[in-house]
Design a protein around this motif. Structure first.
Motif: not given
Length: 178
Positions: A102-131
């Motif tokens: 995704r592209e994210v704009l932070t808005g005031e006061p930072l005014n940054l344009a950011l590209k984010t890459y989010a990925s879910k993380v799982r253990d070997r058994a397939g259980r979620s460890l988070g993101q």
């Protein structure tokens, strides 16, 4: 019987030594991974399965002006706005690669344009460890794109006026009026 006892003790010692070796290998790998994340140029945020912030790396702390210790353990929804914007509402589907870009704009006061890459993380058994979310600052690229667009618009406007005059003169010449 004493031979069986010695054999059993030797086997237990061998298992203990192997477990210690595996533990040391795991700790070493964990330190190596933490070092890579700590020294990355791009920002990194890790969250647990409940959406609570586990950590931010120094690059993300610097980029957003937020210290990891002030947000560690809080829900992403209660995080300061620039940080909360990095994660989209959970209903968005992840692509086939498992990465949500995704592209994210932070808005005031930072005014940054950011590209984010989010990925879910799982253990070997397939259980979620988070993101994990990797954040790349694209503000400069967006500014350059805007400068390029403005330049092209200005040049085309400036060229349009003389070209119209030249076209008019050519028409007059072809009509034999000059």
């Amino acid at each position: 019987s004493s031979q069986r006892l010695l054999t059993s003790l030797a086997n237990q010692a061998a298992v203990a030594i192997e477990n210690a070796r595996l533990y040391e290998e795991t700790v070493s790998e964990k330190r190596r991974t933490e070092s890579i994340i700590h020294h990355m140029a791009d920002g990194v945020m890790m969250m647990d399965p409940a959406g609570q912030i586990v950590t931010l790396n120094p690059a993300l702390e610097t980029l957003l002006g937020i210290q990891a210790k002030t947000v560690k353990g809080i829900s992403i929804q209660q995080a300061p706005p620039p940080l909360a914007r990095l994660v989209s509402p959970g209903t968005e589907a992840f692509s086939l690669t498992g990465v949500l870009e995704r592209e994210v704009l932070t808005g005031e006061p930072l005014n940054l344009a950011l590209k984010t890459y989010a990925s879910k993380v799982r253990d070997r058994a397939g259980r979620s460890l988070g993101q994990v979310v990797v954040v790349h600052d694209i503000t400069r690229e967006r500014e350059l794109d805007q400068i390029k667009s403005d330049f092209i618009a200005t040049v085309s406007h400036e060229l349009r006026t003389p070209l119209s005059s030249i076209r008019g003169f050519i028409k007059l010449m072809l009509d034999g009026k000059v």
